[in-house]
Design a protein around this motif. Structure first.
Motif, PDB file in Angstrom:
ATOM      1  N   CYS A  64       0.845  -1.186   0.000  1.00 48.00           N
ATOM      2  CA  CYS A  64       0.000   0.000   0.000  1.00 48.00           C
ATOM      3  C   CYS A  64       0.887   1.246   0.000  1.00 48.00           C
ATOM      4  O   CYS A  64       1.910   1.271   0.669  1.00 48.00           O
ATOM      5  CB  CYS A  64      -0.881   0.025   1.241  1.00 48.00           C
ATOM      6  N   PHE A  65       0.482   2.269  -0.717  1.00 51.51           N
ATOM      7  CA  PHE A  65       1.246   3.514  -0.665  1.00 51.51           C
ATOM      8  C   PHE A  65       0.820   4.297   0.572  1.00 51.51           C
ATOM      9  O   PHE A  65      -0.264   4.100   1.114  1.00 51.51           O
ATOM     10  CB  PHE A  65       1.065   4.344  -1.945  1.00 51.51           C
ATOM     11  N   GLN A  66       1.704   5.194   1.009  1.00 56.05           N
ATOM     12  CA  GLN A  66       1.390   5.999   2.185  1.00 56.05           C
ATOM     13  C   GLN A  66       2.089   7.348   2.085  1.00 56.05           C
ATOM     14  O   GLN A  66       3.263   7.418   1.738  1.00 56.05           O
ATOM     15  CB  GLN A  66       1.843   5.271   3.451  1.00 56.05           C
ATOM     16  N   THR A  67       1.353   8.401   2.412  1.00 56.66           N
ATOM     17  CA  THR A  67       1.925   9.740   2.440  1.00 56.66           C
ATOM     18  C   THR A  67       2.247  10.127   3.884  1.00 56.66           C
ATOM     19  O   THR A  67       1.760   9.519   4.829  1.00 56.66           O
ATOM     20  CB  THR A  67       0.932  10.789   1.885  1.00 56.66           C
ATOM     21  N   LYS A  68       3.050  11.166   4.012  1.00 52.59           N
ATOM     22  CA  LYS A  68       3.281  11.750   5.337  1.00 52.59           C
ATOM     23  C   LYS A  68       2.029  12.510   5.749  1.00 52.59           C
ATOM     24  O   LYS A  68       1.195  12.843   4.923  1.00 52.59           O
ATOM     25  CB  LYS A  68       4.490  12.675   5.299  1.00 52.59           C
ATOM     26  N   ARG A  69       1.922  12.800   7.016  1.00 49.33           N
ATOM     27  CA  ARG A  69       0.788  13.558   7.523  1.00 49.33           C
ATOM     28  C   ARG A  69       0.770  14.951   6.917  1.00 49.33           C
ATOM     29  O   ARG A  69       1.795  15.620   6.852  1.00 49.33           O
ATOM     30  CB  ARG A  69       0.857  13.691   9.038  1.00 49.33           C
ATOM     31  N   SER A  70      -0.417  15.360   6.483  1.00 51.80           N
ATOM     32  CA  SER A  70      -0.592  16.679   5.881  1.00 51.80           C
ATOM     33  C   SER A  70      -2.066  17.039   5.946  1.00 51.80           C
ATOM     34  O   SER A  70      -2.911  16.186   6.205  1.00 51.80           O
ATOM     35  CB  SER A  70      -0.116  16.645   4.420  1.00 51.80           C
ATOM     36  N   ASP A  71      -2.350  18.317   5.685  1.00 51.07           N
ATOM     37  CA  ASP A  71      -3.761  18.714   5.628  1.00 51.07           C
ATOM     38  C   ASP A  71      -4.344  18.457   4.245  1.00 51.07           C
ATOM     39  O   ASP A  71      -5.550  18.488   4.061  1.00 51.07           O
ATOM     40  CB  ASP A  71      -3.950  20.174   6.040  1.00 51.07           C
ATOM     41  N   LYS A  72      -3.467  18.179   3.246  1.00 44.18           N
ATOM     42  CA  LYS A  72      -3.944  17.852   1.901  1.00 44.18           C
ATOM     43  C   LYS A  72      -2.957  16.895   1.235  1.00 44.18           C
ATOM     44  O   LYS A  72      -1.811  17.235   0.987  1.00 44.18           O
ATOM     45  CB  LYS A  72      -4.104  19.116   1.057  1.00 44.18           C
ATOM     46  N   ASN A  73      -3.432  15.687   0.962  1.00 44.47           N
ATOM     47  CA  ASN A  73      -2.628  14.656   0.306  1.00 44.47           C
ATOM     48  C   ASN A  73      -3.263  14.287  -1.029  1.00 44.47           C
ATOM     49  O   ASN A  73      -4.455  14.479  -1.227  1.00 44.47           O
ATOM     50  CB  ASN A  73      -2.574  13.391   1.174  1.00 44.47           C
ATOM     51  N   PHE A  74      -2.433  13.720  -1.929  1.00 41.38           N
ATOM     52  CA  PHE A  74      -2.987  13.247  -3.195  1.00 41.38           C
ATOM     53  C   PHE A  74      -2.205  12.053  -3.708  1.00 41.38           C
ATOM     54  O   PHE A  74      -1.054  11.819  -3.330  1.00 41.38           O
ATOM     55  CB  PHE A  74      -2.988  14.366  -4.257  1.00 41.38           C
ATOM     56  N   TRP A  75      -2.850  11.294  -4.589  1.00 34.15           N
ATOM     57  CA  TRP A  75      -2.240  10.234  -5.385  1.00 34.15           C
ATOM     58  C   TRP A  75      -2.843  10.362  -6.778  1.00 34.15           C
ATOM     59  O   TRP A  75      -4.055  10.532  -6.922  1.00 34.15           O
ATOM     60  CB  TRP A  75      -2.560   8.851  -4.799  1.00 34.15           C
ATOM     61  N   ARG A  76      -2.013  10.309  -7.821  1.00 36.85           N
ATOM     62  CA  ARG A  76      -2.497  10.484  -9.192  1.00 36.85           C
ATOM     63  C   ARG A  76      -1.826   9.477 -10.113  1.00 36.85           C
ATOM     64  O   ARG A  76      -0.641   9.205 -10.015  1.00 36.85           O
ATOM     65  CB  ARG A  76      -2.167  11.897  -9.679  1.00 36.85           C
ATOM     66  N   ASN A 107      -7.765  10.707 -18.810  1.00 37.93           N
ATOM     67  CA  ASN A 107      -6.360  10.390 -18.986  1.00 37.93           C
ATOM     68  C   ASN A 107      -5.669  10.345 -17.617  1.00 37.93           C
ATOM     69  O   ASN A 107      -4.624   9.759 -17.471  1.00 37.93           O
ATOM     70  CB  ASN A 107      -5.696  11.431 -19.884  1.00 37.93           C
ATOM     71  N   TYR A 108      -6.281  10.997 -16.623  1.00 33.78           N
ATOM     72  CA  TYR A 108      -5.736  11.064 -15.265  1.00 33.78           C
ATOM     73  C   TYR A 108      -6.827  10.725 -14.261  1.00 33.78           C
ATOM     74  O   TYR A 108      -7.982  11.127 -14.434  1.00 33.78           O
ATOM     75  CB  TYR A 108      -5.219  12.468 -14.949  1.00 33.78           C
ATOM     76  N   VAL A 109      -6.435  10.006 -13.213  1.00 39.18           N
ATOM     77  CA  VAL A 109      -7.313   9.774 -12.070  1.00 39.18           C
ATOM     78  C   VAL A 109      -6.540  10.242 -10.844  1.00 39.18           C
ATOM     79  O   VAL A 109      -5.384   9.863 -10.644  1.00 39.18           O
ATOM     80  CB  VAL A 109      -7.702   8.286 -11.934  1.00 39.18           C
ATOM     81  N   THR A 110      -7.195  11.084 -10.030  1.00 38.14           N
ATOM     82  CA  THR A 110      -6.551  11.661  -8.851  1.00 38.14           C
ATOM     83  C   THR A 110      -7.402  11.395  -7.614  1.00 38.14           C
ATOM     84  O   THR A 110      -8.604  11.628  -7.620  1.00 38.14           O
ATOM     85  CB  THR A 110      -6.367  13.187  -9.026  1.00 38.14           C
ATOM     86  N   ILE A 111      -6.743  10.922  -6.572  1.00 34.78           N
ATOM     87  CA  ILE A 111      -7.358  10.738  -5.264  1.00 34.78           C
ATOM     88  C   ILE A 111      -6.835  11.883  -4.390  1.00 34.78           C
ATOM     89  O   ILE A 111      -5.625  12.074  -4.281  1.00 34.78           O
ATOM     90  CB  ILE A 111      -6.943   9.394  -4.616  1.00 34.78           C
ATOM     91  N   VAL A 112      -7.737  12.641  -3.786  1.00 32.43           N
ATOM     92  CA  VAL A 112      -7.349  13.769  -2.928  1.00 32.43           C
ATOM     93  C   VAL A 112      -7.932  13.539  -1.543  1.00 32.43           C
ATOM     94  O   VAL A 112      -9.091  13.154  -1.401  1.00 32.43           O
ATOM     95  CB  VAL A 112      -7.860  15.109  -3.503  1.00 32.43           C
TER      96      VAL A 112
END
Length: 161
Positions: free
Chosen positions: A56-68, A133-138
């Motif tokens: 699974c991917f994981q981001t650092k803590r933030s008020d706004k994260n994304f994966w595209r 062409n793009y899918v983004t999870i926010v």
């Protein structure tokens, strides 16, 4: 015949049958980006074909994260399937919005999903003729909170590939 199908699947990606129709996961191993990575959990874990925890991917803590994901071409999109990380020690599939776009500059143009809390698997069915062409999870945290985005797989199914 079986050998030819197996070889084709290993080159093209994963396929799923919906209502008797074979649909290809057009996001499989395509280029991706995400907000700041946490640990050894890169964005490529989000479209590697493995839906299990531990990939699974994981981001650092933030008020706004994304994966595209950049699908590499414009596809008709029938379904988006999101697998959350059920083994995560912290709920990290909260406050999720899903967007599609035709250009990288308009990835937030069309919102196709909005979830307060992803539990297990979330499926988004799209109307016929929807193209992307793009899918983004926010993930946008409520004011004063910092969250991490941690999902196991995002699959994007096209009926025409």
């Amino acid at each position: 015949m079986f050998v030819a199908v197996s070889v084709l699947l290993s080159i093209v990606g994963t396929c799923t049958v919906y209502a008797g129709e074979i649909r290809t996961n057009v996001a499989f191993k395509k280029p991706c980006k995400m907000s700041e990575q946490a640990g050894d959990n890169p964005c490529t874990y989000g479209n590697d074909g493995n839906t299990e925890a531990g990939s699974c991917f994981q981001t650092k803590r933030s008020d706004k994260n994304f994966w595209r994901v950049d699908l590499g071409d414009t596809y008709e999109i029938a379904k988006i399937k999101i697998y959350s990380n059920l083994d995560a020690t912290e709920r990290s599939g909260k406050y999720i919005r899903v967007f599609i776009g035709l250009e990288e500059s308009d990835v937030f143009r069309t919102k196709v999903g909005d979830f307060q809390d992803l539990l297990d698997i979330q499926i988004i069915d799209l109307p016929p003729g929807t193209k992307a062409n793009y899918v983004t999870i926010v993930q946008t945290a409520p004011e004063g909170n910092l969250l991490k985005l941690n999902l196991c797989e995002i699959q994007v199914f096209s009926p025409n590939s």
